[in-house]
Design an enzyme around this catalytic site. Sequence first.
Site, PDB file in Angstrom:
ATOM      1  N   ASP A 198       7.621   3.160  -2.005  1.00  0.00           N
ATOM      2  CA  ASP A 198       7.607   4.283  -1.066  1.00  0.00           C
ATOM      3  C   ASP A 198       9.007   4.546  -0.515  1.00  0.00           C
ATOM      4  O   ASP A 198       9.522   5.653  -0.573  1.00  0.00           O
ATOM      5  CB  ASP A 198       6.600   4.052   0.081  1.00  0.00           C
ATOM      6  CG  ASP A 198       6.782   2.708   0.805  1.00  0.00           C
ATOM      7  OD1 ASP A 198       7.634   1.884   0.397  1.00  0.00           O
ATOM      8  OD2 ASP A 198       6.052   2.480   1.792  1.00  0.00           O
ATOM      9  N   LYS A 236       0.801  -1.209   0.000  1.00  0.00           N
ATOM     10  CA  LYS A 236       0.000   0.000   0.000  1.00  0.00           C
ATOM     11  C   LYS A 236       0.841   1.270   0.000  1.00  0.00           C
ATOM     12  O   LYS A 236       0.385   2.330  -0.403  1.00  0.00           O
ATOM     13  CB  LYS A 236      -0.886   0.022   1.261  1.00  0.00           C
ATOM     14  CG  LYS A 236      -1.841  -1.127   1.367  1.00  0.00           C
ATOM     15  CD  LYS A 236      -2.584  -1.044   2.721  1.00  0.00           C
ATOM     16  CE  LYS A 236      -3.332  -2.297   2.998  1.00  0.00           C
ATOM     17  NZ  LYS A 236      -3.825  -2.316   4.408  1.00  0.00           N
ATOM     18  N   ASP A 280      14.725   0.575   2.429  1.00  0.00           N
ATOM     19  CA  ASP A 280      15.344   0.578   3.758  1.00  0.00           C
ATOM     20  C   ASP A 280      16.481  -0.458   3.751  1.00  0.00           C
ATOM     21  O   ASP A 280      17.586  -0.157   3.317  1.00  0.00           O
ATOM     22  CB  ASP A 280      14.226   0.241   4.756  1.00  0.00           C
ATOM     23  CG  ASP A 280      14.634   0.338   6.203  1.00  0.00           C
ATOM     24  OD1 ASP A 280      15.536   1.105   6.539  1.00  0.00           O
ATOM     25  OD2 ASP A 280      14.024  -0.372   7.038  1.00  0.00           O
TER      26      ASP A 280
HETATM   27  P1  5GP Z   1      13.079  -2.894   3.052  1.00  0.00           P
HETATM   28  O1  5GP Z   1      12.661  -4.222   2.525  1.00  0.00           O
HETATM   29  O2  5GP Z   1      13.866  -2.066   2.051  1.00  0.00           O
HETATM   30  O3  5GP Z   1      13.794  -3.014   4.372  1.00  0.00           O
HETATM   31  O4  5GP Z   1      11.804  -2.135   3.489  1.00  0.00           O
HETATM   32  C1  5GP Z   1      10.892  -1.585   2.678  1.00  0.00           C
HETATM   33  C2  5GP Z   1       9.576  -1.443   3.404  1.00  0.00           C
HETATM   34  O5  5GP Z   1       9.727  -1.242   4.826  1.00  0.00           O
HETATM   35  C3  5GP Z   1       8.882  -0.205   2.901  1.00  0.00           C
HETATM   36  O6  5GP Z   1       8.163  -0.475   1.722  1.00  0.00           O
HETATM   37  C4  5GP Z   1       8.019   0.165   4.106  1.00  0.00           C
HETATM   38  O7  5GP Z   1       6.823  -0.560   4.086  1.00  0.00           O
HETATM   39  C5  5GP Z   1       8.827  -0.283   5.309  1.00  0.00           C
HETATM   40  N1  5GP Z   1       9.584   0.867   5.886  1.00  0.00           N
HETATM   41  C6  5GP Z   1      10.921   1.037   5.923  1.00  0.00           C
HETATM   42  N2  5GP Z   1      11.250   2.186   6.540  1.00  0.00           N
HETATM   43  C7  5GP Z   1      10.091   2.783   6.886  1.00  0.00           C
HETATM   44  C8  5GP Z   1       9.751   4.011   7.535  1.00  0.00           C
HETATM   45  O8  5GP Z   1      10.581   4.848   7.928  1.00  0.00           O
HETATM   46  N3  5GP Z   1       8.423   4.267   7.707  1.00  0.00           N
HETATM   47  C9  5GP Z   1       7.461   3.409   7.301  1.00  0.00           C
HETATM   48  N4  5GP Z   1       6.198   3.759   7.511  1.00  0.00           N
HETATM   49  N5  5GP Z   1       7.730   2.240   6.682  1.00  0.00           N
HETATM   50  C10 5GP Z   1       9.033   1.932   6.475  1.00  0.00           C
END
Ligand code: 5GP
Length: 182
Positions: free
Chosen positions: A99, A42, A102
């Site tokens: 979005d 989302k 991370d």
């Molecule tokens: P990754 O797989 O790159 O660690 O994480 C990606 C997902 O983690 C993003 O699509 C999001 O849903 C969540 N995420 C990572 N950092 C944040 C943050 O600062 N705020 C929010 N709301 N979601 C995050």
Amino acid sequence: MEKIFGRPVVTQEDMKRRIEELGRQIASDYAGKDLILVGILKGAFAFYADLARAIRAPLLVDFLIVTSYGSKAKTSGKVKMVTDLTEDIKGRDVLLVEDIVDSGLTVQYLVKALSKRKPRSIKVCALLSKPKRRRIAVKVDYVGFEISNKYVVGYGLDYQQQYRNLPYLAVLDQVDEEGHKT
Ligand code: 5GP
């Protein structure tokens, strides 16, 4: 609702300006190509709607709904595709719209999974990136803003499914960088 937040991480004005820039860049890079813009829901819904309208070139829209196993905020690396695309991406130029990147695990998973369907190209556009939290070196071709490790909400991003409709990005007080209450 907005009273509980501090200073916006990115103001609405800066956001608008940057998304217009990204739209122009993407329209130029994809000129003559078969662009399909794949929104990762989302979280990407607000960014996606603004970005799609800033790309003044022909494109198809499509969406994936993904969830990560375990705690929503802390990525376990195991991503589940809850709803698949409706379009065939074979031979097309896919641009994933995220979005935030991370750890990089979600992007890595999606690029790997979608590459099996033989698109002509697959690239990634993320509104936000937290380069210092990367666990995997993924290529993010277009980045709106690089931010620090703080947990952000608003403009599509949530904390326990709330705050997605906040019209700007803000740091959520009393939540650590993993998205846990402090
Ligand atoms: P990754 O797989 O790159 O660690 O994480 C990606 C997902 O983690 C993003 O699509 C999001 O849903 C969540 N995420 C990572 N950092 C944040 C943050 O600062 N705020 C929010 N709301 N979601 C995050």
